[in-house]
Design a protein around this motif. Structure first.
Motif, short mmCIF file in Angstrom:
data_model
loop_
_atom_site.label_atom_id
_atom_site.label_comp_id
_atom_site.label_asym_id
_atom_site.label_seq_id
_atom_site.Cartn_x
_atom_site.Cartn_y
_atom_site.Cartn_z
N VAL A 1 0.84 -1.20 0.00
CA VAL A 1 0.00 0.00 0.00
C VAL A 1 0.87 1.25 0.00
CG1 VAL A 1 -1.90 -1.15 1.18
CG2 VAL A 1 -0.13 0.00 2.51
N LEU A 2 0.29 2.36 -0.45
CA LEU A 2 1.03 3.62 -0.47
C LEU A 2 0.85 4.32 0.87
CD1 LEU A 2 -0.07 4.56 -4.06
CD2 LEU A 2 2.21 3.88 -3.33
N PRO A 3 1.96 4.70 1.52
CA PRO A 3 1.89 5.17 2.91
C PRO A 3 1.06 6.45 3.10
CG PRO A 3 4.16 5.17 2.11
CD PRO A 3 3.33 4.55 1.04
N TRP A 4 0.83 7.21 2.03
CA TRP A 4 0.09 8.47 2.20
C TRP A 4 -1.37 8.34 1.80
CZ3 TRP A 4 4.05 7.55 -1.19
CH2 TRP A 4 3.69 7.43 -2.53
N ASP B 1 -6.49 3.91 -1.67
CA ASP B 1 -5.52 2.93 -2.14
C ASP B 1 -6.20 1.89 -3.04
OD1 ASP B 1 -2.50 2.27 -1.32
OD2 ASP B 1 -3.57 0.42 -1.77
N VAL B 2 -7.38 1.46 -2.64
CA VAL B 2 -8.13 0.50 -3.46
C VAL B 2 -8.49 1.14 -4.80
CG1 VAL B 2 -10.19 -0.93 -3.59
CG2 VAL B 2 -9.02 -0.65 -1.41
N PHE C 1 -6.95 3.47 -6.24
CA PHE C 1 -5.71 3.70 -7.00
C PHE C 1 -5.48 2.57 -8.00
CE2 PHE C 1 -0.97 3.41 -7.19
CZ PHE C 1 -0.75 4.61 -7.82
N LEU D 1 0.25 -3.93 -12.23
CA LEU D 1 -0.90 -3.18 -12.74
C LEU D 1 -0.58 -2.55 -14.10
CD1 LEU D 1 -2.05 -1.45 -9.42
CD2 LEU D 1 -2.87 -3.59 -10.43
N TYR E 1 6.79 9.77 -2.68
CA TYR E 1 7.74 9.15 -1.76
C TYR E 1 8.87 10.11 -1.40
CZ TYR E 1 6.67 4.26 -0.74
OH TYR E 1 6.12 3.12 -0.23
N ARG F 1 -5.27 6.93 2.03
CA ARG F 1 -6.28 6.31 2.88
C ARG F 1 -6.70 5.00 2.25
NH1 ARG F 1 -7.39 10.66 5.84
NH2 ARG F 1 -6.87 12.62 4.81
N ILE G 1 8.34 -3.23 -3.07
CA ILE G 1 7.11 -3.99 -3.21
C ILE G 1 6.02 -3.14 -3.88
CG2 ILE G 1 5.85 -3.55 -1.06
CD1 ILE G 1 6.01 -6.86 -1.04
N VAL G 2 6.10 -1.83 -3.67
CA VAL G 2 5.16 -0.92 -4.34
C VAL G 2 5.48 -0.83 -5.83
CG1 VAL G 2 4.37 1.47 -4.48
CG2 VAL G 2 4.66 0.40 -2.25
N LYS H 1 -5.11 5.98 7.13
CA LYS H 1 -3.88 5.74 6.37
C LYS H 1 -3.14 4.54 6.97
CE LYS H 1 -3.42 10.57 5.11
NZ LYS H 1 -2.62 11.80 5.24
N TRP I 1 3.60 13.82 4.08
CA TRP I 1 2.72 12.75 4.53
C TRP I 1 3.33 11.95 5.66
CZ3 TRP I 1 5.34 8.27 4.00
CH2 TRP I 1 6.31 8.21 2.99
N ALA I 2 4.66 11.96 5.76
CA ALA I 2 5.31 11.18 6.82
C ALA I 2 5.11 11.83 8.19
CB ALA I 2 6.80 11.04 6.53
N ARG J 1 4.02 -3.75 -7.39
CA ARG J 1 2.58 -3.57 -7.58
C ARG J 1 2.30 -2.75 -8.84
NH1 ARG J 1 -1.37 -0.07 -3.53
NH2 ARG J 1 -3.22 -0.10 -4.86
N ASN K 1 -0.67 12.67 10.07
CA ASN K 1 -1.60 11.58 9.87
C ASN K 1 -3.03 12.06 10.05
OD1 ASN K 1 -0.80 9.09 8.97
ND2 ASN K 1 0.14 8.51 10.90
N GLY L 1 -0.45 4.03 8.44
CA GLY L 1 0.11 4.21 9.78
C GLY L 1 -0.93 4.10 10.89
N GLN L 2 -2.20 4.20 10.52
CA GLN L 2 -3.26 4.15 11.54
C GLN L 2 -3.96 2.80 11.58
OE1 GLN L 2 -5.13 7.42 9.49
NE2 GLN L 2 -4.90 8.73 11.29
#
Ligand SMILES: Nc1ncnc2c1ncn2[C@@H]1O[C@H](COP(=O)(O)OP(=O)(O)O)[C@@H](O)[C@H]1O
Ligand SMILES: [Mg+2]
Lengths: 251, 263
Positions: A86-89, A95-96, A98, B167, B182, A91, B159-160, A126, B257-258, B163, B261, A128-129
């Motif tokens: 999944v992409l860390p930024w 992501d789905v 995407f 796709l 990123y 939700r 791994i991204v 996201k 984004w890091a 993906r 949250n 992280g949560q």
């Protein structure tokens, strides 16, 4: 809308290390095949070769008669990776979506898929949560959101508790009844493999080879009561013996 | 009711604590300043009375404001160009790895040549105008942006990337939707360095070769032994630097984004 997969004399070496040798498998359209075997026996490697993420050092794979690359270019592949991709930024819901944006295909409504996977109320979180188990279910949803014709699943439920794992298995069993798809499914859970599969392929390690192929002689989908059947009990016992005694002794 | 009052009290508390955080360093700087004045024998033009500095600031406000605009333009243009050059080169390096071998040695060389030499050479070649000053600021500022962005573009979880391959995403999609996001935390970190550096270098170049800008005013103040004016300009530059840093830091946190949250 499902494709046969032919794996012919596949070998894969990393330097001097032979990870896979002489793997021959013919998988029918719409068949559900599980791969089990000791860790390091090349299950992930084999899925990656089928997915055109890696080239074999020998042999070839045909998916519906075509090369993996051609099938990949047609966006007909879905890979549920062992570790979440999944992409860390993003939700969960985004992501789905995407996946659907990139492939230009909406196989399943994204929100419905997350709800089916028990993630209602977590759509806007996201990575992280989310807990490890939730993340793995988001990963699963994102990997199949475009409804691929060939599903490659690498220990997709390994981070889930027993109950969630069963629910996910049941969801796929139900879904595949109405939308038949070919599935290659890597797992460490013998029960899960027997419950879901048409055939279970047992691998031995170093190098990874097909040790035995066990057909499950009962129609799919199977409900929970199948666990009490003679076929289930005998087959799991047989597989357990193979994995825990025969293969261990051979090392 | 009581809850709202509690919130307001909380907000006021936050304002008070922020004011305290800003005031404390200011007060301690002035305290130290006076301490040095009263305990040392340094002449007044070396360390003038803060009152005189503030007076000079007020007296020369028109001059300082006008010259500040020159510095702002040089620093701003240099900052923007640093980013264009740094991010552009990083993108080139990632998409065409050979280019990195070709260009990186030159970039490292430029970074390691003393700026005095760069300024001299550029002034001889291009004169002492706007273009020269902006070029110097850019050459001083692009490197952290380049290095950080490059690192960020390559920090993508493999791994991204797998993906994206499954796709069948295009190279462009991978770049814009994966690699660039990123690298944002990395690019943001570089802005704090390059933002401050742009101001310092702009003033330094003006001091060396120019007839405009805050650097030039400092130069003139020094020649005329007007310590108060030099300090007044230094004060303006410090406040400016602080504001720029704060804005970049704030925007960076919102983009990053890091770090955030929040929903
Ligand atoms: N990129 C790689 N480089 C070197 N060795 C690898 C690489 N990928 C896998 N291997 C090796 O190949 C073997 C099979 O790995 P893998 O397919 O991940 O096994 P499994 O999924 O069955 O646990 C292991 O011994 C592993 O160390
Ligand atoms: Mg594996």
């Amino acid at each position: 809308m499902s494709v046969p997969v032919v794996i012919r004399k596949i070998g894969r070496a990393y330097g001097a290390m032979q990870a896979l040798a002489d793997v021959d498998l013919e998988i029918g359209a719409g068949e559900f095949v599980s791969f089990v075997g000791p860790s390091g026996c090349g299950k992930t490697t084999l899925l990656r070769i089928v997915a055109d993420l890696e080239k074999p050092t020998s042999g070839e794979v045909k998916i519906g008669g075509a090369n993996p690359k051609e099938v990949r270019r047609q966006k007909k592949l879905g890979l549920v990776s062992q570790r979440p991709a999944v992409l860390p930024w993003k939700r969960a819901l985004d992501d789905v979506k995407f996946t659907q944006k990139i492939t230009q295909r909406v196989g399943y409504p994204a929100d419905q898929l997350l709800r089916d996977f028990g993630l209602e109320g977590h759509e806007r979180k996201k990575p992280g949560q989310l807990s490890g188990g939730m993340l793995q279910r988001v990963n699963c949803a994102s990997a199949i959101a475009h409804d691929p014709e060939l599903l490659l699943m690498d220990e997709p439920f390994s981070a889930l508790d027993e109950m969630k794992r069963e629910e996910m298995g049941e969801w796929f069993a139900r879904e595949l009844e109405t939308r038949p798809r070919t599935v290659l499914f890597v797992t460490h859970h013998i029960d899960e493999a027997v419950l879901l599969s048409d055939r279970v392929v047992v691998f031995s390690a170093s190098p990874g080879r097909v040790y035995e192929i066990v057909a499950i002689g009962a129609p799919r989908p199977r409900d929970r009561s199948f666990r009490e059947s003679r076929i289930f009990i005998e087959t799991t016992a047989r597989l357990r013996k193979m994995l825990f005694q025969d293969l261990e002794a051979g090392r | 009711m009581s809850e709202r009052r509690g919130k307001r009290a909380g907000a006021m508390g936050a304002v008070a604590s922020t004011a305290f955080k800003v005031l404390l360093p200011v007060l301690s700087i002035f305290g130290l300043w006076y301490l040095v004045i009263y305990t040392s024998e340094l002449p007044r033009f070396v360390i003038p009375d803060p009152k005189m500095v503030l007076l000079s600031l007020v007296e020369n406000r028109a001059l300082i404001a006008e010259q500040f605009m020159h510095t702002l333009k040089v620093a701003g243009a240099g900052f923007l160009l640093s980013n264009v050059l740094g991010i552009g080169l990083a993108m080139l390096f990632v998409s065409l790895p050979v280019s990195r071998n070709a260009i990186m040695p030159a970039a490292i060389t430029i970074r390691n040549v003393p700026y005095v030499i760069i300024v001299t050479v550029l002034a001889l070649a291009m004169g002492d105008g706007f273009a020269t000053k902006v070029t110097v600021v850019t050459l001083a500022g692009f490197f952290p942006v380049l290095v950080n962005t490059y690192r960020g573009l390559r920090a993508v979880d493999p791994i991204v990337l797998d993906r994206m391959r499954i796709l069948d995403a295009s190279l462009w999609e991978v770049f814009v939707k994966v690699r660039l996001p990123y690298s944002i935390p990395f690019i943001v970190a570089a802005q704090e360095i390059t933002g401050s550096a742009s101001i310092v270098i702009a003033i330094a170049v003006e001091w060396m070769i120019s007839r405009t800008g805050l650097g030039y005013v400092i130069n003139q103040g020094m020649m005329a032994y007007e310590g108060e004016l030099v300090y007044a300009v230094a004060l303006v530059a410090a406040v400016f630097s602080f504001v720029v840093y704060s804005v970049i830091h704030y925007l960076g946190q919102r983009l990053n984004w890091a770090e955030s949250n929040d929903p």
